[in-house]
Design a protein around this motif. Structure first.
Motif, short mmCIF file in Angstrom:
data_model
loop_
_atom_site.label_atom_id
_atom_site.label_comp_id
_atom_site.label_asym_id
_atom_site.label_seq_id
_atom_site.Cartn_x
_atom_site.Cartn_y
_atom_site.Cartn_z
N GLU A 5 0.84 -1.20 0.00
CA GLU A 5 0.00 0.00 0.00
C GLU A 5 0.87 1.25 0.00
N ILE B 11 1.11 5.11 0.94
CA ILE B 11 0.48 6.10 1.82
C ILE B 11 1.20 7.44 1.64
N LYS C 55 -3.98 13.05 8.91
CA LYS C 55 -5.02 12.03 8.86
C LYS C 55 -4.52 10.70 8.28
N ASN C 56 -3.64 10.74 7.29
CA ASN C 56 -3.13 9.50 6.70
C ASN C 56 -2.16 8.76 7.61
N LYS D 97 -2.86 7.63 10.40
CA LYS D 97 -3.62 6.54 11.01
C LYS D 97 -3.59 5.28 10.17
N ARG D 98 -3.28 5.46 8.88
CA ARG D 98 -3.21 4.29 7.99
C ARG D 98 -1.87 3.57 8.07
N VAL D 99 -0.88 4.22 8.70
CA VAL D 99 0.43 3.58 8.83
C VAL D 99 0.32 2.42 9.81
N ASP D 100 0.72 1.23 9.37
CA ASP D 100 0.57 0.01 10.17
C ASP D 100 1.91 -0.73 10.20
N ARG E 40 2.32 -4.29 8.68
CA ARG E 40 2.20 -4.55 7.24
C ARG E 40 3.27 -3.78 6.48
N GLN F 231 4.52 -1.34 3.78
CA GLN F 231 3.92 -0.18 3.12
C GLN F 231 5.00 0.70 2.50
#
Length: 620
Positions: free
Chosen positions: A412, A414, A421-422, A424-427, A430, A432
């Motif tokens: 993904e 990002i 806001k983005n 929060k999508r950092v994981d 996984r 990325q």
């Protein structure tokens, strides 16, 4: 008996306090530093007692209404510190006092009246020289802080940005109970509780940002400025516009606290003061960071026929990775500016005159400062030619190139640019591909990255501001420090001959050249800089005011060779926030610089802003 009282509200800098009479029934109980209720104009306000005296020339003054708590909330040392800030930064003393108090509602104020506060019994000792400690990795940093926190008294640790607080807390012992974090993000209730805990000496370790300088310290004995060379230590958008290091020096002086400056990379000023033994140095002046850094010459890429923002070397490095990677580029949008190849016209914002950034997804030209937006043009608005070109790749262009070069990569992507806001999508669990601007830098966990690349480091190298090269130096050194030892770090540049890149294996080269240039132009650390600026809707009026102020300053300082004043200059952008801006730059020898600053600021008209030790000379 009479009292000088500082109202806890924003007022004029030239009226820091007012005289009040002390009613006979309060004379035995009143003392300096107490919170009191005073009549001010048509209502009652809170204030802090600054001084007491038996007589005054005029007796026609209002009376203090009530002592809120019998024990002083402020120590004399904190009051003296706030007064120093008020004078040096031309900021309302009442505003600073208000920031140093919790926000009282009716119920909270009644509760505060009943709280037992410990009286101040400690007397500060003369402060020692600031002490510098450098670290090459997190283990060395952890060791320093764990030893430091064993010292008695309260310890204030200032970090550049809010995310740095959590990163630092991870290095501290898990069983620390007397620790508290103070930032501008705290709620009214949280800041009230924090201030009380600090005032009653319940909390011994305070970690915070700029906001943490305004607290009712009870027994402050140690102050730490961490990550010394970070540009985020400088407050530029609201008064008082101090650098955290400068505020810490003043705070340490008044409280008798020991100031420690810690970093993996020292600022140019701190390096100079350490070299000349003005500050005490512990350990290496430049700690050896990991050497595995690859400089990619983008000029060679162009000569080889690769015109992409992604070099072949970076593309190969990305291809070898399977885990998360971080690509940094500090420009939003698709392309940085749009220009006509025929006449050279650059499309600028009609308000602030900065270049407009092209955003491909919306096919718009946008100003990131004024929020101005217009549709992309098909022809030049000046010569009407159609030979329109776009320059300076931005973050959107990097994302497009990654998708084009690696269509089968399942990771993904990002993009982190305008807000958080983005994030929060950092994981971390996984793989990325994270492409980010400066806003992402402090929020990411770098230990997860298999590869880090600075996609374009050239943008700031040729900006005519004296600290821009130093800021880029800090950025590169910070990337080297944060990148895991097992991960490659690639830095792309079209100017590998620049001192910034030549100095990566030999850091002394950077400091030697930078100090030589600053000495030539009389910039810090050889002089103290003072920037005075103001704006007005009328260009003619603000220019006249600036010219008058410049002549006044020349007259005031004509017999003092330690003060050099630059004629008023137009700031950049010249028109911003619906105002035209003018600035006057003053260079002061460090000998008596505080006295000379006060001399000039006494004549400063209302509406003019003060920036000591500015990050930029002419930028608004």
């Amino acid at each position: 008996m009479f009292a000088q009282v500082i109202p806890a509200k924003r007022g004029l800098a030239r009226l820091p306090f007012f005289e009040y009479s002390v009613p006979p029934e309060l004379e035995k109980n009143i003392s300096v530093g107490q919170l009191v209720k005073i009549p001010l104009r048509s209502k009652y306000e809170l204030g802090v007692v600054r001084s007491l005296h038996a007589t005054m020339e005029s007796t026609r003054v209002k009376s203090i209404e009530e002592i809120i708590n019998p024990t002083p909330f402020f120590s004399p040392y904190q009051l003296a510190y706030l007064e120093d800030l008020s004078i040096l930064y031309r900021t309302s003393l009442g505003f600073l006092v208000k920031n140093n108090l919790p926000e009282f509602g009716k119920r909270r104020l009644e509760s505060f009246k009943q709280i037992t506060l410990s009286p101040f019994t400690l007397y500060p000792s003369p402060p020692a020289k600031p002490k510098i400690t450098t670290y090459a990795n997190t283990e060395e940093k952890k060791s320093f802080f764990n030893q430091l926190l064993a010292k008695p008294g309260q310890t204030l640790i200032i970090v550049p940005e809010i995310p740095d607080i959590e990163a630092l807390k991870k290095l501290l012992p898990k069983n620390l109970e007397k620790i508290i974090c103070v930032t501008s993000d705290l709620s009214v209730k949280a800041i009230y509780e924090a201030m009380l805990d600090i005032r009653i000496d319940e909390k011994k370790i305070i970690i915070g940002t700029h906001r943490a300088f305004f607290l009712p310290f009870f027994d402050l004995q140690t102050i730490v400025i961490d990550d010394d060379s970070s540009p985020s230590h400088k407050s530029w958008d609201m008064a008082p516009r101090f650098h955290n290091r400068d505020a810490a020096l003043i705070l340490a002086k008044h409280h008798g606290a020991r100031l420690h400056i810690t970093a993996h990379t020292l600022s140019v000023e701190t390096y100079y003061f350490a070299k000349n033994e003005i500050y005490e140095l512990s350990g290496d002046i430049i700690p050896p960071l990991r050497p595995e850094t690859t400089i990619v010459n983008m000029a060679d890429e162009r000569r080889g026929g690769n015109y992409s923002i992604i070099s072949e070397e970076l593309a190969e490095a990305i291809k070898k990775t399977t885990q998360s990677i971080f690509l940094f580029i500090n420009r939003r949008g698709t392309l940085n500016y749009v220009a006509c190849r025929d006449c050279g016209e650059v499309l600028n914002c009609p308000t602030c005159h900065r270049s407009l950034t092209y955003h491909q997804p919306t096919s718009t030209l946008e100003c990131h400062y004024c929020r101005y937006k217009r549709a992309m043009v098909a022809s030049c608005p000046k010569c009407h030619g159609t030979n329109i070109a776009m320059y300076g790749a931005g973050i959107e262009m990097v994302e497009q190139e990654i998708k084009k070069l690696f269509p089968d990569d399942k990771r993904e992507i990002i993009r982190i640019e305008q807000d958080e806001k983005n994030l929060k999508r950092v994981d971390a669990s996984r793989a990325q591909i994270i492409i980010g601007t400066q806003i992402a830098w402090h929020h990411l966990d770098w230990s997860n990255f298999e590869l880090v690349a600075l996609v374009d480091t050239d943008t700031s190298l040729f900006v005519p501001e004296f600290k821009m090269v130093e800021n880029t130096w800090h950025l590169i050194r910070d990337a080297i420090y944060r990148t895991p030892p097992t991960a490659p770090l690639l830095i792309q540049t079209g100017h590998p001959e620049h001192i910034i890149f030549q100095a990566i294996p030999q850091p002394e080269l950077f400091y030697t050249q930078e100090l030589a240039q600053r000495k030539m132009f009389g910039y810090p650390p050889y002089n103290f800089l003072l920037k005075i600026f103001s704006g007005h809707s009328s260009e003619q009026l603000i220019k006249q005011q600036a010219e008058h102020l410049y002549r006044l300053f020349l007259q005031l300082t004509k017999n003092d060779p330690d003060i050099k004043i630059t004629a008023n200059l137009e700031m950049f952008p010249p028109f911003y926030q619906n105002k035209h801006w003018q600035a006057i730059i003053v260079k002061l020898n460090y000998k008596n610089y505080k006295r000379n600053i006060k001399l000039l600021l006494e004549k400063l008209p209302e509406g003019w802003k003060v920036d000591l030790n500015p990050s930029s000379i002419l930028s608004a």
